[in-house]
Write a protein that holds these residues in place. Structure first.
Motif, PDB file in Angstrom:
ATOM      1  N   UNK A 189       0.813  -1.224   0.000  1.00 24.53           N
ATOM      2  CA  UNK A 189       0.000   0.000   0.000  1.00 24.53           C
ATOM      3  C   UNK A 189       0.838   1.262   0.000  1.00 24.53           C
ATOM      4  N   UNK A 190       1.866   1.250   0.861  1.00 27.51           N
ATOM      5  CA  UNK A 190       2.702   2.441   0.960  1.00 27.51           C
ATOM      6  C   UNK A 190       3.358   2.737  -0.384  1.00 27.51           C
ATOM      7  N   UNK A 191       3.852   1.663  -1.029  1.00 29.01           N
ATOM      8  CA  UNK A 191       4.491   1.828  -2.338  1.00 29.01           C
ATOM      9  C   UNK A 191       3.528   2.400  -3.359  1.00 29.01           C
ATOM     10  N   UNK A 192       2.310   1.896  -3.339  1.00 35.79           N
ATOM     11  CA  UNK A 192       1.326   2.361  -4.322  1.00 35.79           C
ATOM     12  C   UNK A 192       1.002   3.844  -4.092  1.00 35.79           C
ATOM     13  N   UNK A 193       0.884   4.226  -2.806  1.00 36.34           N
ATOM     14  CA  UNK A 193       0.609   5.641  -2.514  1.00 36.34           C
ATOM     15  C   UNK A 193       1.769   6.515  -2.992  1.00 36.34           C
ATOM     16  N   UNK A 194       3.013   6.072  -2.725  1.00 33.79           N
ATOM     17  CA  UNK A 194       4.178   6.853  -3.170  1.00 33.79           C
ATOM     18  C   UNK A 194       4.180   6.963  -4.694  1.00 33.79           C
ATOM     19  N   UNK A 195       3.854   5.844  -5.360  1.00 32.80           N
ATOM     20  CA  UNK A 195       3.819   5.849  -6.829  1.00 32.80           C
ATOM     21  C   UNK A 195       2.805   6.870  -7.324  1.00 32.80           C
ATOM     22  N   UNK A 196       1.631   6.899  -6.692  1.00 36.25           N
ATOM     23  CA  UNK A 196       0.595   7.857  -7.109  1.00 36.25           C
ATOM     24  C   UNK A 196       1.065   9.297  -6.870  1.00 36.25           C
ATOM     25  N   UNK A 197       1.758   9.521  -5.730  1.00 34.74           N
ATOM     26  CA  UNK A 197       2.294  10.872  -5.463  1.00 34.74           C
ATOM     27  C   UNK A 197       3.266  11.275  -6.569  1.00 34.74           C
ATOM     28  N   UNK A 198       4.152  10.333  -6.964  1.00 29.79           N
ATOM     29  CA  UNK A 198       5.143  10.651  -8.008  1.00 29.79           C
ATOM     30  C   UNK A 198       4.430  10.988  -9.318  1.00 29.79           C
ATOM     31  N   UNK A 199       3.396  10.206  -9.636  1.00 25.47           N
ATOM     32  CA  UNK A 199       2.640  10.481 -10.866  1.00 25.47           C
ATOM     33  C   UNK A 199       2.003  11.871 -10.802  1.00 25.47           C
ATOM     34  N   UNK A 200       1.451  12.209  -9.621  1.00 29.65           N
ATOM     35  CA  UNK A 200       0.819  13.520  -9.469  1.00 29.65           C
ATOM     36  C   UNK A 200       1.846  14.628  -9.700  1.00 29.65           C
ATOM     37  N   UNK A 201       3.040  14.474  -9.111  1.00 30.57           N
ATOM     38  CA  UNK A 201       4.087  15.487  -9.291  1.00 30.57           C
ATOM     39  C   UNK A 201       4.503  15.554 -10.761  1.00 30.57           C
ATOM     40  N   UNK A 202       4.632  14.368 -11.384  1.00 30.91           N
ATOM     41  CA  UNK A 202       5.020  14.305 -12.791  1.00 30.91           C
ATOM     42  C   UNK A 202       4.045  15.101 -13.658  1.00 30.91           C
ATOM     43  N   UNK A 203       2.747  14.805 -13.499  1.00 30.97           N
ATOM     44  CA  UNK A 203       1.772  15.480 -14.351  1.00 30.97           C
ATOM     45  C   UNK A 203       1.606  16.945 -13.951  1.00 30.97           C
ATOM     46  N   UNK A 204       1.762  17.230 -12.655  1.00 24.42           N
ATOM     47  CA  UNK A 204       1.736  18.615 -12.201  1.00 24.42           C
ATOM     48  C   UNK A 204       2.830  19.423 -12.882  1.00 24.42           C
ATOM     49  N   UNK A 205       4.039  18.882 -12.897  1.00 24.34           N
ATOM     50  CA  UNK A 205       5.187  19.546 -13.525  1.00 24.34           C
ATOM     51  C   UNK A 205       4.949  19.749 -15.019  1.00 24.34           C
ATOM     52  N   UNK A 206       4.436  18.706 -15.670  1.00 25.57           N
ATOM     53  CA  UNK A 206       4.179  18.812 -17.106  1.00 25.57           C
ATOM     54  C   UNK A 206       3.186  19.932 -17.382  1.00 25.57           C
ATOM     55  N   UNK A 207       2.225  20.067 -16.466  1.00 29.46           N
ATOM     56  CA  UNK A 207       1.151  21.036 -16.667  1.00 29.46           C
ATOM     57  C   UNK A 207       1.658  22.456 -16.417  1.00 29.46           C
ATOM     58  N   UNK A 208       2.430  22.607 -15.316  1.00 24.29           N
ATOM     59  CA  UNK A 208       2.847  23.954 -14.916  1.00 24.29           C
ATOM     60  C   UNK A 208       4.119  24.370 -15.632  1.00 24.29           C
ATOM     61  N   UNK A 209       5.184  23.527 -15.529  1.00 23.80           N
ATOM     62  CA  UNK A 209       6.470  23.926 -16.096  1.00 23.80           C
ATOM     63  C   UNK A 209       6.639  23.429 -17.525  1.00 23.80           C
ATOM     64  N   UNK A 210       5.678  22.652 -18.033  1.00 21.77           N
ATOM     65  CA  UNK A 210       5.722  22.114 -19.394  1.00 21.77           C
ATOM     66  C   UNK A 210       6.915  21.191 -19.633  1.00 21.77           C
ATOM     67  N   UNK A 211       7.464  20.644 -18.561  1.00 25.38           N
ATOM     68  CA  UNK A 211       8.506  19.636 -18.780  1.00 25.38           C
ATOM     69  C   UNK A 211       8.517  18.613 -17.659  1.00 25.38           C
ATOM     70  N   UNK A 212       9.221  17.481 -17.946  1.00 22.17           N
ATOM     71  CA  UNK A 212       9.285  16.427 -16.950  1.00 22.17           C
ATOM     72  C   UNK A 212      10.181  16.851 -15.799  1.00 22.17           C
ATOM     73  N   UNK A 213       9.824  16.479 -14.549  1.00 25.49           N
ATOM     74  CA  UNK A 213      10.729  16.767 -13.433  1.00 25.49           C
ATOM     75  C   UNK A 213      12.014  15.956 -13.586  1.00 25.49           C
ATOM     76  N   UNK A 214      13.135  16.473 -13.054  1.00 28.39           N
ATOM     77  CA  UNK A 214      14.403  15.767 -13.244  1.00 28.39           C
ATOM     78  C   UNK A 214      14.430  14.503 -12.369  1.00 28.39           C
ATOM     79  N   UNK A 215      15.118  13.449 -12.849  1.00 24.58           N
ATOM     80  CA  UNK A 215      15.162  12.190 -12.101  1.00 24.58           C
ATOM     81  C   UNK A 215      15.642  12.373 -10.666  1.00 24.58           C
TER      82      UNK A 215
END
Lengths: 191, 195
Positions: free
Chosen positions: A147-173
């Motif tokens: 469960x914890x892993x899945x929640x972290x994965x969802x958080x990362x996805x949220x940040x990823x798409x948030x960054x794409x939306x706001x900064x128009x690029x992928x967050x750095x690894x």
């Protein structure tokens, strides 16, 4: 003989991994799991370290595995193994076969392997994902959702798409690795 | 090139060592740095030569950074240059990772480090998936490439879950053969239609 085994394993990986660092991960995973050099979990940990340290990911992983299996000499030999095929192939192209890439057969070969490489990388993401998030490595074990892993994965996805939306690029690894480390500490401390 | 060969070799070593020591994020990040160093700053390569180099480094097996170093080294000073450049670009990794490997297990014993890695493992899944998706977007999509892609993906995952021992090298070789085969058919067809 461990040194020879390390050299040959990494030589083989260096010789067939078309498409750069990530394309090597499926091959490296296969090799280290089949030789029993690392567990899946150790390998994943180390991919993260290889990603967050400078230098080519493949060289970093080779050096690390060589060192854990056979010390300094092991790390030197593994690194030489992974870079030698590049060295030979590029020298041949630069010195003799300047037009190698212009041959129809070679272009056909490269066009044919491209979809395979992409599929191998995504396939590896799926299999490592299943084992990390669901402890599901093969059909003989029952999947248990982490469960914890899945929640972290969802958080990362949220940040990823948030960054794409706001900064128009992928967050750095590196940012994502630091973020996931923070989330790991946070959730483990709470629970 | 008017400079003395030893000077160039030393500069090649330093340039590639620096590039190996400071590029995070693998081969593609390195290409931007290489261009800056060899085309813009040192003017050792023209823009066209550089683009040729990138095409070769990306379509041959092995890490892009190593391929670029070997190629640029050879172009500038021959065999010795390629050897020095290749060693120089791999050396920082070797040193840094060797040192890390000595302390890695002890480091993992710390509670908070172990906690951090439970999160980091998840991030690795994200990183690999995101690299794969990026490459998928760049893939030229024809019925053939999409079929090869889908079949490989399904077979790879199925083999992995059913613990079937089948090296990825075979997938790569089969893909290559299909590619050569279809190019030949295409070419034959063209020749037939010409007659």
């Amino acid at each position: 003989m461990i040194y020879l085994k390390l050299f040959l394993t990494f030589f083989k990986i260096g010789a067939v991994s078309f498409g750069g660092g990530y394309a090597m991960i499926p091959l490296i995973r296969e090799a280290v799991l089949s030789h029993g050099w690392l567990t899946e979990e150790e390998l994943v940990d180390f991919i993260a370290v290889a990603e967050s340290t400078p230098g080519p990911v493949a060289v970093n992983i080779a050096t690390f595995i060589g060192s854990t299996k056979a010390g300094l000499l092991g790390s030197i030999i593994s690194t030489l193994g992974v870079i030698t095929p590049s060295f030979i192939i590029i020298l041949i192209i630069a010195a003799i076969l300047k037009n190698l890439l212009k041959y129809k057969g070679v272009q056909g070969f490269l066009a044919g392997i491209r979809p395979v490489i992409v599929a191998l990388i995504l396939g590896t993401a799926v299999t490592i994902g299943l084992s990390t998030l669901f402890a599901f490595s093969d059909v003989s074990v029952k999947p248990v959702p982490n469960l914890m892993g899945i929640i972290i994965f969802l958080c990362l996805l949220a940040v990823h798409f948030g960054c794409r939306l706001i900064a128009k690029k992928k967050p750095s690894p590196i940012i994502m690795i630091l973020l996931s480390a923070g989330l790991g500490i946070l959730f483990n401390s709470i629970m | 090139m008017k400079e003395k060969k030893e000077n160039i070799l030393l500069k090649l070593f330093l340039s590639f060592f620096k590039i190996g020591a400071f590029t995070f994020g693998g081969g593609y990040a390195m290409i931007a740095l290489l261009e800056n160093e060899f085309v813009a700053n040192k003017k050792w390569l023209t823009k066209d030569e550089f683009l040729d180099m990138v095409a070769i480094a990306e379509s041959t097996p092995g890490p892009v950074a190593i391929n670029s170093a070997t190629y640029i080294g050879y172009k500038l000073t021959g065999f010795l240059g390629s050897l020095i450049s290749t060693v120089a670009v791999a050396l920082p990794s070797l040193i840094i990772i060797y040192i890390i490997s000595l302390f890695f297990n002890a480091f993992m014993e710390f509670k908070y480090v172990a906690y951090a890695f439970t999160g980091i493992r998840v991030c690795v899944v994200y990183l690999i998936a995101s690299a794969g998706i990026k490459m998928f977007k760049g893939l030229k999509k024809t019925p053939l490439t999409l079929t090869v892609f889908t079949l490989t993906l399904i077979t790879f995952i199925a083999f992995s879950l059913f613990a079937v021992n089948f090296s990825s090298i075979y997938f790569i070789l089969i893909g290559g053969l299909i590619g050569i085969f279809t190019t030949c058919i295409f070419k034959c067809k063209k020749e037939v239609s010409k007659e």
